[in-house]
Design a protein around this motif. Sequence first.
Motif, PDB file in Angstrom:
ATOM      1  N   CYS A  52       0.851  -1.187   0.000  1.00  0.00           N
ATOM      2  CA  CYS A  52       0.000   0.000   0.000  1.00  0.00           C
ATOM      3  C   CYS A  52       0.884   1.233   0.000  1.00  0.00           C
ATOM      4  O   CYS A  52       1.929   1.286   0.623  1.00  0.00           O
ATOM      5  N   TRP A  87       0.754   4.104   1.335  1.00  0.00           N
ATOM      6  CA  TRP A  87       0.923   5.003   2.478  1.00  0.00           C
ATOM      7  C   TRP A  87       1.822   4.431   3.557  1.00  0.00           C
ATOM      8  O   TRP A  87       2.440   5.174   4.299  1.00  0.00           O
ATOM      9  N   PRO A 147      -2.883   1.637  -3.950  1.00  0.00           N
ATOM     10  CA  PRO A 147      -3.188   2.705  -3.002  1.00  0.00           C
ATOM     11  C   PRO A 147      -3.371   2.175  -1.574  1.00  0.00           C
ATOM     12  O   PRO A 147      -2.950   2.820  -0.624  1.00  0.00           O
ATOM     13  N   CYS A 148      -3.996   1.013  -1.450  1.00  0.00           N
ATOM     14  CA  CYS A 148      -4.326   0.514  -0.120  1.00  0.00           C
ATOM     15  C   CYS A 148      -4.372  -1.006  -0.203  1.00  0.00           C
ATOM     16  O   CYS A 148      -4.632  -1.561  -1.281  1.00  0.00           O
ATOM     17  N   SER A 149      -4.154  -1.676   0.913  1.00  0.00           N
ATOM     18  CA  SER A 149      -4.204  -3.136   0.871  1.00  0.00           C
ATOM     19  C   SER A 149      -5.591  -3.624   0.438  1.00  0.00           C
ATOM     20  O   SER A 149      -5.734  -4.706  -0.122  1.00  0.00           O
ATOM     21  N   GLY A 165       0.307  -3.907   4.170  1.00  0.00           N
ATOM     22  CA  GLY A 165      -0.479  -2.689   4.375  1.00  0.00           C
ATOM     23  C   GLY A 165      -0.140  -2.053   5.703  1.00  0.00           C
ATOM     24  O   GLY A 165       0.763  -2.496   6.411  1.00  0.00           O
ATOM     25  N   CYS A 166      -0.879  -1.022   6.001  1.00  0.00           N
ATOM     26  CA  CYS A 166      -0.661  -0.308   7.252  1.00  0.00           C
ATOM     27  C   CYS A 166      -1.088  -1.180   8.429  1.00  0.00           C
ATOM     28  O   CYS A 166      -1.899  -2.086   8.275  1.00  0.00           O
ATOM     29  N   CYS A 222      -4.740   2.361   8.719  1.00  0.00           N
ATOM     30  CA  CYS A 222      -4.949   2.476   7.280  1.00  0.00           C
ATOM     31  C   CYS A 222      -5.259   3.925   6.925  1.00  0.00           C
ATOM     32  O   CYS A 222      -6.061   4.578   7.576  1.00  0.00           O
ATOM     33  N   HIS A 223      -4.586   4.408   5.897  1.00  0.00           N
ATOM     34  CA  HIS A 223      -4.794   5.770   5.433  1.00  0.00           C
ATOM     35  C   HIS A 223      -6.262   5.992   5.075  1.00  0.00           C
ATOM     36  O   HIS A 223      -6.759   7.106   5.115  1.00  0.00           O
ATOM     37  N   TYR A 224      -6.914   4.926   4.677  1.00  0.00           N
ATOM     38  CA  TYR A 224      -8.326   5.013   4.310  1.00  0.00           C
ATOM     39  C   TYR A 224      -9.193   4.388   5.393  1.00  0.00           C
ATOM     40  O   TYR A 224     -10.185   3.720   5.099  1.00  0.00           O
ATOM     41  N   ASN A 284      -7.500  -1.943   5.575  1.00  0.00           N
ATOM     42  CA  ASN A 284      -6.729  -3.145   5.914  1.00  0.00           C
ATOM     43  C   ASN A 284      -7.575  -4.185   6.655  1.00  0.00           C
ATOM     44  O   ASN A 284      -7.240  -5.363   6.650  1.00  0.00           O
TER      45      ASN A 284
END
Lengths: 145, 659
Positions: free
Chosen positions: A19, A21, A47-49, A72-73, A78-80, A84
């Motif tokens: 991801c 971020w 962009p994201c997991s 991922g984060c 998670c940035h979003y 995750n």
Amino acid sequence: MSVAAKTQDFEPLIVAFCCNWCSYAGADLAGTGRMSYPANIRVIRVPCSSRVSPNFILRAFQRGADGVVVAGCHPGDCHYVSGNYHARRRFSMLRRFLEFVGIEAERLEVHWISASEGSRFAQVMQDITDKIRVLGPNRKLRDSR
Amino acid sequence: MRRIGVFICWCGTNIAATVDIETVIKEAREMPGVVYAGDNKYMCSETGQTQIKGTIVQQKLDRVVIASCSPRMHELTFRKTAAAAGLNPYLVEIANVREHCSWVHKDKDAATVKAVALIRTAVAKAALDTGLEPQEFVVTRRALVIGGGIAGIQAALDIAEAGYAVDLVERTPSIGGRMAQLDKTFPTLDCSACILTPKMVDAAAHPNINLLTYSEVEEVEGYVGNFEVTIRQKARSVDAAKCTGCGLCFEKCPSKVKSEFDEGLALRKAIYVPFPQAVPNIPVIDRDHCRWFSKKKCGVCKKVCPASAVDFEQSDVLIKQKYGAIVVATGFDLIGFEIFGEFGYGKHPDIITSMEFERLVNASGPGGGKLLKPSNQQPPKNVVFVHCVGSRDKSRGKPYCSKICCMYTAKHAVLLKEKHPEAQAYVFYIDVRTAGKDFEEFHRRAVEEYAAVYLRGLVGKVFPSGDKLLVNGVDTLSNQAVEIEADLVVLAAALTPRHDAEGLARMLGIGSDAHNFFVEAHPKLRPVESHTAGLFLAGTCQGPRDIPETVAQAGAAAAKAIALLNKETLLSDPCVSAVDESLCTGCLACLKVCPYKAISDKPLTEKVHGRQRRRLVAEVNKALCQGCGACSAACRPGAMNLLGFSNEQLLAEVDAICL
Ligand code: FES
């Protein structure tokens, strides 16, 4: 050639979906810190997991990847917000499915690596490469060429 | 057929030393759709960019792949370059052959093979790129500063002066931070409080600054221009509107606690202001130590308060606010001493940290700045200072230099002599580092005028003997063991980030290094920006530094924040989700995974076999969508797709990377 020699020669191909971020930045930090890990690892930026569809992973196995990492984060970071968590659920299901169809579930790993964990990124990548090396090549799903 | 151009950067030797550029160019020329492959020593330089622009025009390129450093570094640069040549900036892809390849692999063959694979992957993705147009969104013209030390105060003042509203959040009851604890500052020896307190007052009085002391950031959401932050304002148990700051409450409070501000060398009350010049000058009840809160007894403060300001019922308040920019200035802690047993810290009251020394020598500190031994309140004669306790110590402490200890120890030696002319300072050091304006001169004064004895070597052990402390060390210059009978031992402890910096970094989504110092976007060129747009860094949360550097950095962070707030609108990332209505079955699995409520259902009327039919399909609100792609992975019919990271692109990347 003996089996041992074969494992020696075997260079696994491992695709890592990272991801943007956290884990991709963590991989960047591993680079900035010159923390080396095996060249068997190849990173695809997402962009994201939660963007990672099981299809991508199956496709990777089909195209000859011996292992796949989704990174991922950390849970909660998670940035979003919640991506995750979706990823975690999705991939624990997918691992069971892999097992069900006869592919070692160990070939798929999910990790949480933050933007500050460069050394952890390098370590995780080293570890999975070592594991897959022992596991041997993925033959089950790979396209016959 | 596509016309893709591949540009390979040497990055000096950073890439070229490990990746064989010639091979890469040759391989790249063979990749599907590639009509040009070229290299440059520095692709991001003017000549590199000119090369890219020229080639786009000459070769009529319709897609561009740059093999260089991380896209997190220069994606924007190269997108702008492409745009300048008339190409849609979203038709540019980066192959990260530096951070993900040349820097982490040593074997040139393996690195070259991998670099080719990464470029092949980027080419495959680029081939499926579509031009995208960003949308504009409005910037919230308000800044948040986290941390009320000198860095935070300076940043808040600068932003406020530029005309923008600032919330300054500080965890403790007062702003001021570490600088408020210091006595004098090197190398000028001006009094720390005298230069800081006016700034504290300015910050409190500024119409654009809103102080939120005794408050902590609890949650951060959103993105540059529109951060949504939840701040917990802890219950002070004192009504700020009513309190006059008379101080009767803490005069009468019977419960005593070690003062954090005085580094545990003095006591404060359970209701307290941390120090007399505190801003705001409003007490706080430390509920953990208050008899009312623990036993429901006492309540003296409430009884004596002439303004009826004490309020036991007060509860925490959660403040939700939107910000355009955030400055992080959370400061430092000192390394824990548990692992340095040989110095005996904690075993004897006369073995102290440099921060404790600051308090002892400070006129407003315990003992009124007389600088007496904590054990018996007698003036010390021999004082041993130890540099680098935990710094430059790879095995047990921190590998880095804490930067300020050489100078403040010289200052301590000077202050010691001024308080007690008959006293003698001994300083154990590894190196004396005095890079800074007037620093070396100051250090020489400490040695020549104030007769501090500098011993190059390490301290092996400190142990009490009678009412003295025996310090065993070595002087490596004369190669002799030294034993000093000391009255006071001062340990110059390593600076570390705040103990909870890691958690904050995660909450904010900024990077931190192996020691948890926050990481700047670029160590040379973007020293006050974090990797996350709109988040800026100031002061020691980013690494050890002194006051002038901190102030300069805070000003720089403020300038960056101001430049951002100055914009009415920013351009949004056009990489958002899109629905292919012909494929959508209306199952709305996407709606459930969307963290931004950006997806809704929409009825669709269509003609099927000549008959009107109504069905539901998903619809994406582009302003709300942040582009995580959760929906596109959840969508079974494959109707939902993320622009810039489409299913087709990711599958093509997988195919290419596995070749
Ligand atoms: S952004 Fe990293 S997992 Fe979602």
